[in-house]
Design an enzyme around this catalytic site. Sequence first.
Site, PDB file in Angstrom:
ATOM      1  CE1 TYR A 145      -5.389  90.058   6.849  1.00 31.86           C
ATOM      2  CE2 TYR A 145      -4.646  91.870   8.232  1.00 31.86           C
ATOM      3  CZ  TYR A 145      -5.635  90.974   7.858  1.00 31.86           C
ATOM      4  OH  TYR A 145      -6.852  90.998   8.491  1.00 31.86           O
ATOM      5  NE  ARG A 152     -10.908  90.704   3.685  1.00 27.93           N
ATOM      6  CZ  ARG A 152     -10.507  90.109   4.812  1.00 27.93           C
ATOM      7  NH1 ARG A 152     -10.804  88.847   5.038  1.00 27.93           N
ATOM      8  NH2 ARG A 152      -9.787  90.759   5.700  1.00 27.93           N
ATOM      9  CE1 TYR A 204      -9.645  94.815  15.265  1.00 30.70           C
ATOM     10  CE2 TYR A 204      -8.347  94.078  13.389  1.00 30.70           C
ATOM     11  CZ  TYR A 204      -8.960  93.814  14.603  1.00 30.70           C
ATOM     12  OH  TYR A 204      -8.870  92.566  15.138  1.00 30.70           O
ATOM     13  NE  ARG A 217     -13.265  90.582  16.302  1.00 28.97           N
ATOM     14  CZ  ARG A 217     -11.999  90.832  16.011  1.00 28.97           C
ATOM     15  NH1 ARG A 217     -11.215  89.885  15.509  1.00 28.97           N
ATOM     16  NH2 ARG A 217     -11.503  92.035  16.197  1.00 28.97           N
ATOM     17  CD  GLU A 324      -5.814  84.126  13.523  1.00 27.98           C
ATOM     18  OE1 GLU A 324      -5.179  85.207  13.462  1.00 27.98           O
ATOM     19  OE2 GLU A 324      -6.456  83.655  12.571  1.00 27.98           O
TER      20      GLU A 324
HETATM   21  C1  3EB Z   1      -7.622  89.751  14.118  1.00 38.34           C
HETATM   22  O1  3EB Z   1      -8.437  89.480  15.007  1.00 38.34           O
HETATM   23  C2  3EB Z   1      -6.623  88.700  13.767  1.00 38.34           C
HETATM   24  O2  3EB Z   1      -8.569  89.381   7.718  1.00 38.34           O
HETATM   25  O3  3EB Z   1     -10.009  87.767   7.430  1.00 38.34           O
HETATM   26  C3  3EB Z   1      -8.352  86.915  12.056  1.00 38.34           C
HETATM   27  C4  3EB Z   1      -9.379  86.365  11.287  1.00 38.34           C
HETATM   28  C5  3EB Z   1      -7.571  87.941  11.532  1.00 38.34           C
HETATM   29  C6  3EB Z   1      -9.639  86.832   9.990  1.00 38.34           C
HETATM   30  C7  3EB Z   1      -9.164  88.363   8.112  1.00 38.34           C
HETATM   31  C8  3EB Z   1      -7.839  88.391  10.233  1.00 38.34           C
HETATM   32  C9  3EB Z   1      -8.862  87.862   9.482  1.00 38.34           C
HETATM   33  O4  3EB Z   1      -7.576  90.843  13.555  1.00 38.34           O
HETATM   34  C10 3EB Z   1      -6.443  88.529  12.305  1.00 38.34           C
END
Ligand code: 3EB
Length: 333
Positions: A145, A152, A204, A217, A324
Site C-alpha cells: 500500500y 500514485r 498524514y 475525504r 471501512e
Molecule cells: C484512511 O482514511 C483509510 O489511499 O486512496 C481510504 C480511502 C484509505 C482511500 C487511498 C486510503 C485511500 O487513510 C485508508
Amino acid sequence: MLNPSVDSPIQIHLQPADQAPAVDEFTLAQFTFGEEMYTQPEAPSLLRLGLKPLAPVHTQIETWRCAQPVQRGFEQDVGYAHSSEILFGWTHLDEACFDDDMEKAAEYAYERIMQLHRDKGFAHLLRIWNYFPRLHEERDGLDRYQLFCLGRHRALERVALTEGALPAATAIGTHTPGLMIYFLAGREPGRQIENPRQVSAFHYPRRYGPKSPSFSRATLKHWGEKAQLYISGTASIVGHKSLHMDVRAQLDEILANLSSLIKASEPDLAHLQQDPARLSLLKVYVRHAKDLELVQQHLQSRLSQSLPVLYLEGDVCREDLLVEIEGLYAGTT
Ligand code: 3EB
C-alpha cells in the site's frame, strides 16, 4: 434521445440481480462482484470486481446510468464509457508485467488514466477506486500500500495535480491478482470536502509512509441545481490515528466520521443530513469474514433499513483497521 428515468448526469443504484436494468445505450457501467477480477476491452462498461460479496445473500448488481447516451472504447490499457457529461474509465493490469513492483504498476496506471480522461475532455477526476492484492506484503521495508501511494504520488506530481484537486477515493486489498483502478471524471471540477475530525490524508505524518495517500475525504459535485456526494472509504481514524481494537467501536467511529463529513458538505446537502437513508449506496469492506454478523447487526441497529448496503471482503490500508465504509449520494432525488 434523453433517458427520461435519470434526472442527473449519473445515477447509481444497487439492486438484486433480477431487478437490475438491462444494459442499454444509457448504461455507463455495471458491476458484479465475485472471487475473480474480470474485464473485457470489447465491453468496457461491464466489470466483475474481485471482491467477495458477504451480504446480502442474493446476488447484487451495481448500475451506473446516464441521462445522455453513452459511447465506449478501449485505448492504451484504459477502458472507458462516457456521455456528453461524465466519463467512467478503468485500467486492469497484470502486475507481473511490472516485476510485481506495485510502485511502478501504480505509477503507470495513473499515467494512463490521467492521459485518457484529459484527452477525452473530462479534465477533472471526481472519484477513484483502487483494488489490489497483498496490501500488507513488504518489500524493502515498505508494504505494497505504501509503494502504491509512492507510485500514485509520482504520477500525480508529474501532471502537477495539486492537493486541492485530489478526488475522493477508495483503496482496498483484494484476494485476487491484478491491479484494478476505476474512476469518474467530469468536465467541471467537484468541490473537495475534508473531514474536521480527521487530518487530511494528503497531510498524514511520514510514519504512515514516505508519501501520504493522495485523496480527499469526499467530492461534492453539483450538476446544475442538484448536488451529489461521493464519500471516500472511511475508517476508524481520528486526527491521523487509528482508534479501537473492537470492530463495533470502529464502526461507531466510522459513523461519526461519516456524519461529520456529510455535515461539512452542508448546506448543499441539508436534506441528506435530515435523512441519511437517502444515501444511494454504502459499501462496507470487512477484513475478516468472521466479523460479518457482528458488523451487519451493529450497522442494522444504527442505519435505516431502506439504505442499500453491500458487504464485501477486503483488507483496509492499515493492519489495525478491521472495517471501512464508503458511501454515495447519487440516487434518484
Ligand atoms: C484512511 O482514511 C483509510 O489511499 O486512496 C481510504 C480511502 C484509505 C482511500 C487511498 C486510503 C485511500 O487513510 C485508508
